[in-house]
Each structure stands twice: as C-alpha cells, then as structure tokens.
Design a protein around this motif. Sequence first.
Motif, mmCIF file in Angstrom:
data_model
loop_
_atom_site.group_PDB
_atom_site.id
_atom_site.type_symbol
_atom_site.label_atom_id
_atom_site.label_comp_id
_atom_site.label_asym_id
_atom_site.label_seq_id
_atom_site.Cartn_x
_atom_site.Cartn_y
_atom_site.Cartn_z
ATOM 1 N N GLY A 154 33.238 -40.521 98.782
ATOM 2 C CA GLY A 154 33.134 -40.235 97.350
ATOM 3 C C GLY A 154 32.164 -41.216 96.705
ATOM 4 N N SER A 155 31.727 -40.890 95.508
ATOM 5 C CA SER A 155 30.899 -41.877 94.808
ATOM 6 C C SER A 155 31.774 -43.064 94.424
ATOM 7 C CB SER A 155 30.222 -41.261 93.596
ATOM 8 O OG SER A 155 31.174 -40.663 92.790
ATOM 9 N N ALA A 156 33.100 -42.839 94.334
ATOM 10 C CA ALA A 156 34.031 -43.935 94.052
ATOM 11 C C ALA A 156 33.892 -45.035 95.108
ATOM 12 C CB ALA A 156 35.459 -43.408 94.007
ATOM 13 N N GLY A 157 33.665 -44.645 96.364
ATOM 14 C CA GLY A 157 33.476 -45.635 97.428
ATOM 15 C C GLY A 157 32.260 -46.507 97.161
ATOM 16 N N GLY A 175 35.145 -44.848 78.668
ATOM 17 C CA GLY A 175 34.459 -44.720 79.949
ATOM 18 C C GLY A 175 35.452 -44.418 81.061
ATOM 19 N N TYR A 176 34.922 -44.082 82.216
ATOM 20 C CA TYR A 176 35.729 -43.774 83.411
ATOM 21 C C TYR A 176 36.641 -44.980 83.700
ATOM 22 C CZ TYR A 176 36.298 -42.405 88.391
ATOM 23 O OH TYR A 176 36.770 -42.051 89.620
ATOM 24 N N PRO A 177 37.971 -44.787 83.685
ATOM 25 C CA PRO A 177 38.887 -45.928 83.714
ATOM 26 C C PRO A 177 38.773 -46.809 84.956
ATOM 27 C CG PRO A 177 40.087 -43.830 83.496
ATOM 28 C CD PRO A 177 38.651 -43.487 83.565
ATOM 29 N N HIS A 200 27.916 -38.368 80.629
ATOM 30 C CA HIS A 200 29.029 -39.292 80.463
ATOM 31 C C HIS A 200 30.407 -38.631 80.503
ATOM 32 C CE1 HIS A 200 31.584 -41.866 77.724
ATOM 33 N NE2 HIS A 200 31.227 -42.720 78.657
ATOM 34 N N ASN A 201 31.291 -39.257 81.241
ATOM 35 C CA ASN A 201 32.710 -38.914 81.231
ATOM 36 C C ASN A 201 33.393 -39.991 80.378
ATOM 37 O OD1 ASN A 201 35.377 -38.368 81.783
ATOM 38 N ND2 ASN A 201 35.298 -39.013 83.920
ATOM 39 N N PRO A 202 34.088 -39.675 79.282
ATOM 40 C CA PRO A 202 34.646 -38.371 78.921
ATOM 41 C C PRO A 202 33.899 -37.599 77.827
ATOM 42 C CG PRO A 202 35.765 -40.062 77.670
ATOM 43 C CD PRO A 202 34.726 -40.768 78.520
ATOM 44 N N SER A 261 24.279 -47.545 88.007
ATOM 45 C CA SER A 261 24.082 -46.289 87.287
ATOM 46 C C SER A 261 24.878 -45.174 87.966
ATOM 47 C CB SER A 261 22.586 -45.952 87.267
ATOM 48 O OG SER A 261 22.372 -44.789 86.521
ATOM 49 N N ASP A 262 25.957 -44.771 87.319
ATOM 50 C CA ASP A 262 26.840 -43.742 87.874
ATOM 51 C C ASP A 262 26.333 -42.382 87.391
ATOM 52 O OD1 ASP A 262 28.843 -41.935 88.416
ATOM 53 O OD2 ASP A 262 30.482 -43.188 87.688
ATOM 54 N N GLU A 263 25.776 -41.602 88.335
ATOM 55 C CA GLU A 263 25.109 -40.346 87.962
ATOM 56 C C GLU A 263 25.787 -39.128 88.590
ATOM 57 O OE1 GLU A 263 20.850 -40.893 88.522
ATOM 58 O OE2 GLU A 263 20.934 -42.884 87.596
ATOM 59 N N VAL A 264 27.121 -39.193 88.736
ATOM 60 C CA VAL A 264 27.805 -38.104 89.443
ATOM 61 C C VAL A 264 27.716 -36.751 88.738
ATOM 62 C CG1 VAL A 264 29.425 -39.510 90.776
ATOM 63 C CG2 VAL A 264 30.106 -38.679 88.545
ATOM 64 N N TYR A 265 27.379 -36.765 87.446
ATOM 65 C CA TYR A 265 27.240 -35.477 86.739
ATOM 66 C C TYR A 265 25.764 -35.120 86.507
ATOM 67 C CZ TYR A 265 32.204 -36.209 85.900
ATOM 68 O OH TYR A 265 33.551 -36.412 86.080
ATOM 69 N N SER A 266 24.877 -35.724 87.291
ATOM 70 C CA SER A 266 23.429 -35.597 87.019
ATOM 71 C C SER A 266 22.936 -34.153 86.986
ATOM 72 C CB SER A 266 22.633 -36.393 88.051
ATOM 73 O OG SER A 266 22.896 -35.897 89.347
ATOM 74 N N VAL A 303 28.480 -35.484 96.044
ATOM 75 C CA VAL A 303 28.516 -34.021 96.070
ATOM 76 C C VAL A 303 29.773 -33.448 95.393
ATOM 77 C CG1 VAL A 303 27.060 -33.813 98.126
ATOM 78 C CG2 VAL A 303 29.545 -33.989 98.400
ATOM 79 N N SER A 304 30.714 -34.313 94.992
ATOM 80 C CA SER A 304 32.003 -33.836 94.459
ATOM 81 C C SER A 304 31.859 -32.826 93.336
ATOM 82 C CB SER A 304 32.807 -35.007 93.890
ATOM 83 O OG SER A 304 33.408 -35.747 94.893
ATOM 84 N N LYS A 305 31.174 -33.241 92.269
ATOM 85 C CA LYS A 305 31.129 -32.423 91.058
ATOM 86 C C LYS A 305 30.048 -31.358 91.180
ATOM 87 C CE LYS A 305 33.953 -35.557 89.322
ATOM 88 N NZ LYS A 305 35.328 -35.382 88.927
ATOM 89 N N THR A 306 28.897 -31.736 91.726
ATOM 90 C CA THR A 306 27.756 -30.830 91.792
ATOM 91 C C THR A 306 28.038 -29.611 92.661
ATOM 92 O OG1 THR A 306 26.434 -32.826 91.748
ATOM 93 C CG2 THR A 306 25.267 -30.778 92.198
ATOM 94 N N TRP A 348 36.232 -33.296 99.735
ATOM 95 C CA TRP A 348 35.504 -33.716 100.942
ATOM 96 C C TRP A 348 35.254 -35.218 100.932
ATOM 97 C CZ3 TRP A 348 33.880 -30.132 104.697
ATOM 98 C CH2 TRP A 348 34.013 -28.787 104.343
ATOM 99 N N ARG A 349 35.319 -35.826 99.767
ATOM 100 C CA ARG A 349 35.131 -37.264 99.558
ATOM 101 C C ARG A 349 33.789 -37.746 100.111
ATOM 102 N NH1 ARG A 349 36.122 -37.684 96.006
ATOM 103 N NH2 ARG A 349 36.369 -39.925 95.879
ATOM 104 N N LEU A 350 32.745 -37.354 99.464
ATOM 105 C CA LEU A 350 31.432 -37.766 99.932
ATOM 106 C C LEU A 350 30.500 -38.105 98.772
ATOM 107 C CD1 LEU A 350 28.606 -37.609 101.541
ATOM 108 C CD2 LEU A 350 30.643 -37.982 102.942
HETATM 109 C C1 LIG Z 1 32.174 -40.922 85.898
HETATM 110 C C2 LIG Z 1 32.740 -40.715 87.269
HETATM 111 N N1 LIG Z 1 32.289 -41.470 88.275
HETATM 112 C C3 LIG Z 1 32.773 -41.338 89.518
HETATM 113 C C4 LIG Z 1 33.751 -40.418 89.811
HETATM 114 C C5 LIG Z 1 34.273 -40.324 91.215
HETATM 115 O O1 LIG Z 1 33.805 -39.170 91.850
HETATM 116 P P1 LIG Z 1 33.887 -38.946 93.419
HETATM 117 O O2 LIG Z 1 34.736 -37.745 93.634
HETATM 118 O O3 LIG Z 1 32.461 -38.721 93.864
HETATM 119 O O4 LIG Z 1 34.450 -40.179 94.019
HETATM 120 C C6 LIG Z 1 34.264 -39.604 88.793
HETATM 121 C C7 LIG Z 1 35.352 -38.652 89.062
HETATM 122 O O5 LIG Z 1 35.958 -38.064 88.208
HETATM 123 C C8 LIG Z 1 33.739 -39.759 87.474
HETATM 124 O O6 LIG Z 1 34.175 -39.012 86.459
#
Ligand SMILES: Cc1ncc(COP(=O)(O)O)c(C=O)c1O
Length: 409
Positions: free
Chosen positions: A119-122, A144-146, A194-196, A222-227, A255-258, A264-266
């Motif tokens: 995941g990008s979390a990793g 922001g993302y907690p 941005h989340n949320p 730079s967290d770009e998971v919603y790019s 790849v989670s959101k896109t 799959w956690r990647l």
């Molecule tokens: C801003 C943000 N960053 C990272 C993540 C983690 O995503 P991933 O599933 O790629 O670990 C999330 C998940 O909700 C998110 O909202």
Amino acid sequence: MIVDHSPKLTPKETQRMKTLAKRSFISQRVVMLKLSGVRRIFEAAQKLPDAVHLEIGQPNFETPRYICAAVKADIDSGKYTSYTPSAGYLDLRQAIAATVKRECGCQVSAETQVMVSAGSAGSLFTGMMAVVDPGDEVLLPDPGYPQYTQMVLMAGGKPVYYRLREETGFVPDIAEMSSLVTARTKVLLLNTPHNPTGTVFDKATMEGLANLAIEHDLLVISDEVYSKLVYDGAQHLSIAALAGMSGRTITIDGVSKTYAMTGWRLGYAWAAECIIREMTKLQSLTYTCPSSISQRAALAALSSTTTIVDMVASYRQRRDWFIAELNRLPGIRCSLPRGAFYAFPNISSYGMSADEFAARLLDVSRVVCVPGTAFGAAGEGHIRMSYAAPMEQLVAAIEHMHKALPRLR
Ligand SMILES: Cc1ncc(COP(=O)(O)O)c(C=O)c1O
C-alpha cells in the motif's frame, strides 16, 4: 492567530499510559498511538447490516478484469511464488519509473530511486521513519489523513498543523505555513488531491509550497494517492516536477484508489537514492518485501489507463449528483470537490459537534459518515462522506437524511 493542534497528553494521561504499558508489556511508543477514527467507525459499522456506508474510501468497482486475468496467468506460471527484491520486482519498478517520466517529466532510476511497498501506507510509514528524528517537527495538513499524525509520533517527531480553511477553498495559506517553521522543522507533508476535502492544489499554490520548502530547506513527503481522480479539467501537479524539488521530495502513490485495488495492498515511492535505500532497509526489516502476486497485479494495472477513464467519469457523475443533493438538505452546505471521492459538508448550523452529529445521524438515519474531527481539530463543523459508494447507497443516504435531519435540530 496560529493554533498549534499537536495532540497533547496531560501529565495524568501520560502517567496512565505508562502504567498501562508497564502492566501489559506493551511499549509506551505503541500505547500512545491512536487507532484512526475512520477505521474505528468502519469496524463498528460492520455490525449494522441495514446501514448506508459512506464512511470509507473504498471504490465500489471490482478490480478491472484485465488485471485479474494477468495475475491468474502469473499464478499459473508458478514463477512468482518466491521472495522478491525488498524494493520490489525490477520490471514493476521500471514500469513505475516510466509512469513517472510520462506524467511528471522526471527521470528516475528504477534500480535505485523507486521502492514498491504494501500500500502507499507502507511507503508513508517507511518514508517518515527514514527521515524524522526524535524532536523533528513535521508540518501536516489539518484536516488531513489521520495516519500522518500517528506515523510522526511513532518516529518521535512533533506534528505541527497547517490549516486548510473552508473560506479559502481548503487551500493552504503559505504565509501562515511559513510562520509555523522553526529551526526544528524538517518535513512538509502535502496531500493533493486532498483527503478529506477533495481539494486539488493549483499550480500557483504548488509553486508557493515549493518555494517554501526550498527557502526553509524542508524535505517534502508528497502523498499523491488520488492523483488520477480529478474532475472538471483540474490538473494534478507533482511537486517533485517543479524546479529544485525532485531531490527534496518523497513522492508516494499506489494502485489502491486509482485501479480499485485497495485489498491488494500495493503502493510505491520514488525519491533520491539515499532515501529510497533507507526506506528499503526499513521495509526489509519489517515485511521483507511486498506480496509477489500483488506486484504482478500492479504491473498489469500500470500497463493500461483505459478503465480508469470510465471509473473517473462515474465518480464525477456521482459527485455532481451527490453534492447538489447535499446542498438541498436543510442546514447543510457543501463545496464542490475537484478531486478524490469525498464530500466534506459543513453541518455547523446544527449547533452540535461533528462527533455528536455523526453519532446522531447514524442513530436516526443509519447513514454512516466520519466526523470531520477524525481528520484533526480543523475538521470541526464538518462530516466526511465517500461518494465512491454505489449510486443506490448515495440515493438512500440522501433520502434517509431528508427524513432524519429535522429530528436533529
Ligand atoms: C490520503 C491517503 N493516503 C494514503 C492512503 C493509504 O492508501 P493505500 O491503500 O495505498 O495504503 C489513503 C487511504 O485512504 C489516503 O486517503
């Protein structure tokens, strides 16, 4: 006035935590951490079969067929059942480097500047651990993302929050951010889209942020998971693509959101070689390497973007309908998000805290949302609702809220 929202424990709370840690053998470092409010609500809401679930950022699509088909073939080949390099398979890192070149114009070495993670979390976690020393200050968005806060605390750092205000379109105020910088500030964390709030920072804002980072010699995460999830012609801009920034940025995507692949956690990160080396070291010490099969899935995912186009179009349609309907509800006001898949309506006219509003809404309407305060103190007066949920759920949520809201007054 600048308000420092860093989570502070009273001496009594700290003592209680220490005693708890001692009695249960759990480390103080871990006992101090808080489970994300979003996950807590998600887990509690699983017990309510009739609930309308808008609490989690979970695309309602299945992973596209071409990805699953490629993975099935890879499983049958028997070639992908061993440990992989800690940084991930080289062919996947090459595909990521090619994507970075195509989308940001940055030339990165697949061998030394890219790391694949669970995941990008990793990547967020190893990135934070690799650069934050005890006492270092990290600028984080509020709301922001907690997880950012918990990761900074885990590294021994100090979160310092910059506000994203509704009145200014949830865009950072760079002069205000600059006044938060001290001699201990080391990292600036950015998240756009941005989340949320769903805000997409425009080019002028990104340039201002880049200047801030250069002027104060900050590293940017730079967290770009919603790019890829942007609407109405909004452009996502990677800060690393701006002059002077690629050497001082850890860019994180996944790849989670896109691609509707959350399970799959990647994810992946790219950055300067010296940073990726340390992040990879940390990864090899924790989970050795990301899952081989999920890496094959990500490689297949990155080979095509055609299915994303349909998913993004569907999110945009849902967004248009859902935000318009939210604004028709009594006492609710919601700005139009240009990215990600969250609505962040203002519920302050109900005269109660976001926590209480979310709890009462669940009680009287069975609609599950997240109180804005789960994302920081600046989220007060808001709730977050995901419109990545199926359309029927969005329709049900609006119907239930029409009936329930008058009872909340
Ligand atoms: C801003 C943000 N960053 C990272 C993540 C983690 O995503 P991933 O599933 O790629 O670990 C999330 C998940 O909700 C998110 O909202």
